[in-house]
Design a protein around this motif. Structure first.
Motif, PDB file in Angstrom:
ATOM      1  N   THR A 141       0.854  -1.172   0.000  1.00  0.00           N
ATOM      2  CA  THR A 141       0.000   0.000   0.000  1.00  0.00           C
ATOM      3  C   THR A 141       0.896   1.231   0.000  1.00  0.00           C
ATOM      4  O   THR A 141       2.066   1.172   0.357  1.00  0.00           O
ATOM      5  N   GLU A 142       0.333   2.362  -0.412  1.00  0.00           N
ATOM      6  CA  GLU A 142       1.144   3.583  -0.465  1.00  0.00           C
ATOM      7  C   GLU A 142       1.708   3.927   0.902  1.00  0.00           C
ATOM      8  O   GLU A 142       2.783   4.510   0.999  1.00  0.00           O
TER       9      GLU A 142
ATOM     10  N   GLY B 172       3.471   2.042  -8.563  1.00  0.00           N
ATOM     11  CA  GLY B 172       2.351   2.975  -8.595  1.00  0.00           C
ATOM     12  C   GLY B 172       2.037   3.541  -9.962  1.00  0.00           C
ATOM     13  O   GLY B 172       1.243   4.467 -10.092  1.00  0.00           O
TER      14      GLY B 172
ATOM     15  N   THR C 274       0.395   2.176 -12.544  1.00  0.00           N
ATOM     16  CA  THR C 274      -0.981   1.936 -12.983  1.00  0.00           C
ATOM     17  C   THR C 274      -1.948   2.890 -12.280  1.00  0.00           C
ATOM     18  O   THR C 274      -2.754   3.543 -12.958  1.00  0.00           O
ATOM     19  N   PRO C 275      -1.887   3.036 -10.946  1.00  0.00           N
ATOM     20  CA  PRO C 275      -2.780   4.016 -10.310  1.00  0.00           C
ATOM     21  C   PRO C 275      -2.546   5.445 -10.807  1.00  0.00           C
ATOM     22  O   PRO C 275      -3.494   6.224 -10.937  1.00  0.00           O
ATOM     23  N   GLU C 276      -1.297   5.782 -11.097  1.00  0.00           N
ATOM     24  CA  GLU C 276      -1.015   7.123 -11.615  1.00  0.00           C
ATOM     25  C   GLU C 276      -1.659   7.309 -12.987  1.00  0.00           C
ATOM     26  O   GLU C 276      -2.312   8.329 -13.246  1.00  0.00           O
TER      27      GLU C 276
ATOM     28  N   CYS D 246      -4.218   5.734 -14.208  1.00  0.00           N
ATOM     29  CA  CYS D 246      -5.672   5.791 -14.026  1.00  0.00           C
ATOM     30  C   CYS D 246      -6.101   7.149 -13.471  1.00  0.00           C
ATOM     31  O   CYS D 246      -7.171   7.655 -13.817  1.00  0.00           O
ATOM     32  N   GLY D 247      -5.265   7.760 -12.648  1.00  0.00           N
ATOM     33  CA  GLY D 247      -5.554   9.104 -12.155  1.00  0.00           C
ATOM     34  C   GLY D 247      -5.591  10.113 -13.286  1.00  0.00           C
ATOM     35  O   GLY D 247      -6.500  10.958 -13.355  1.00  0.00           O
TER      36      GLY D 247
ATOM     37  N   ASP E 112      -8.736   9.513 -15.204  1.00  0.00           N
ATOM     38  CA  ASP E 112      -9.924   9.988 -14.501  1.00  0.00           C
ATOM     39  C   ASP E 112     -10.019  11.511 -14.439  1.00  0.00           C
ATOM     40  O   ASP E 112     -11.110  12.058 -14.265  1.00  0.00           O
TER      41      ASP E 112
ATOM     42  N   LEU F  76      -6.441  -0.374 -19.659  1.00  0.00           N
ATOM     43  CA  LEU F  76      -6.840   0.672 -18.716  1.00  0.00           C
ATOM     44  C   LEU F  76      -7.747   1.733 -19.342  1.00  0.00           C
ATOM     45  O   LEU F  76      -8.219   2.622 -18.633  1.00  0.00           O
TER      46      LEU F  76
ATOM     47  N   ALA G 137      -0.944   7.797  -7.034  1.00  0.00           N
ATOM     48  CA  ALA G 137      -2.388   7.748  -7.294  1.00  0.00           C
ATOM     49  C   ALA G 137      -3.043   9.119  -7.178  1.00  0.00           C
ATOM     50  O   ALA G 137      -4.068   9.376  -7.798  1.00  0.00           O
ATOM     51  N   ASP G 138      -2.455  10.023  -6.393  1.00  0.00           N
ATOM     52  CA  ASP G 138      -3.017  11.365  -6.182  1.00  0.00           C
ATOM     53  C   ASP G 138      -2.401  12.432  -7.085  1.00  0.00           C
ATOM     54  O   ASP G 138      -2.792  13.596  -7.030  1.00  0.00           O
TER      55      ASP G 138
END
Length: 185
Positions: free
Chosen positions: A7-8, A77, A79-81, A83-84, A87, A117, A171-172
């Motif tokens: 996790t982050e 991270g 993939t979450p980046e 997706c951010g 989005d 994605l 992710a943020d």
């Protein structure tokens, strides 16, 4: 440091080592990169505001990453980046910015990630590191591959006006970029 759950909160936080201090105000060099759309893109020739985010590599669920990947500060991270940015893409467009994701991954790997994605923006391959070397971007080596560290450049009129480095949590990050764009319009 062993990170079992990845996790982050448990990932090692990258530190600012000054490796991007030289970039603000620098003119972008003319380097053409292949994109997943089949087009070749030279960021220095683009007009308007560009968000060029560099990342080490987007994972593929069919090819598990070695556990030690999570121990490298700033590596995990992507993939979450991505997706951010997906989005927040409508918001970035409304703020007048176009998004490009860039890594040293092969075009084939990036096409797989784009399709899986449903990113909606161009990923560019700098697999020969021409742009990374021309800009003297920070890199690291993993399993015999040289990868670009995570960073984001805001480019206006062919010049770098803002540098985000290091980027954490990934992710943020797209929301952070949107806030900066909104405050600088």
């Amino acid at each position: 440091m062993s990170t079992k759950d990845n996790t982050e909160e448990t990932l090692p936080v990258p530190q600012d080592d000054g490796a991007c201090d030289h970039l603000r105000g620098k003119a972008l060099p003319s380097v053409a990169l292949p994109g997943v759309s089949g087009e070749t893109v030279d960021l220095s020739a683009q007009t308007g505001t560009l968000v060029a985010y560099f990342y080490p590599r987007i994972g593929n669920p069919a090819q598990p990453t070695a556990p030690e990947w999570a121990d490298i500060p700033g590596a995990k991270g992507c993939t979450p980046e991505a997706c951010g940015f997906r989005d927040h893409l409508t918001e970035m467009h409304a703020l007048g910015a176009r998004v490009f994701g860039i890594s040293a991954q092969s075009l084939e790997e990036q096409k797989e990630a784009t399709d899986r994605l449903k990113l909606g923006f161009e990923l560019l391959s700098d697999s020969d590191l021409k742009l990374a070397q021309a800009l003297r971007l920070p890199t690291f080596e993993f399993q015999g591959n040289v990868l670009i560290k995570r960073l984001t450049l805001i480019i206006e009129k062919g010049k770098i006006t803002k540098v985000f480095y290091p980027v954490f949590p990934p992710a943020d990050h797209a929301a952070e970029v949107c806030s900066w764009l909104e405050g600088n319009r």
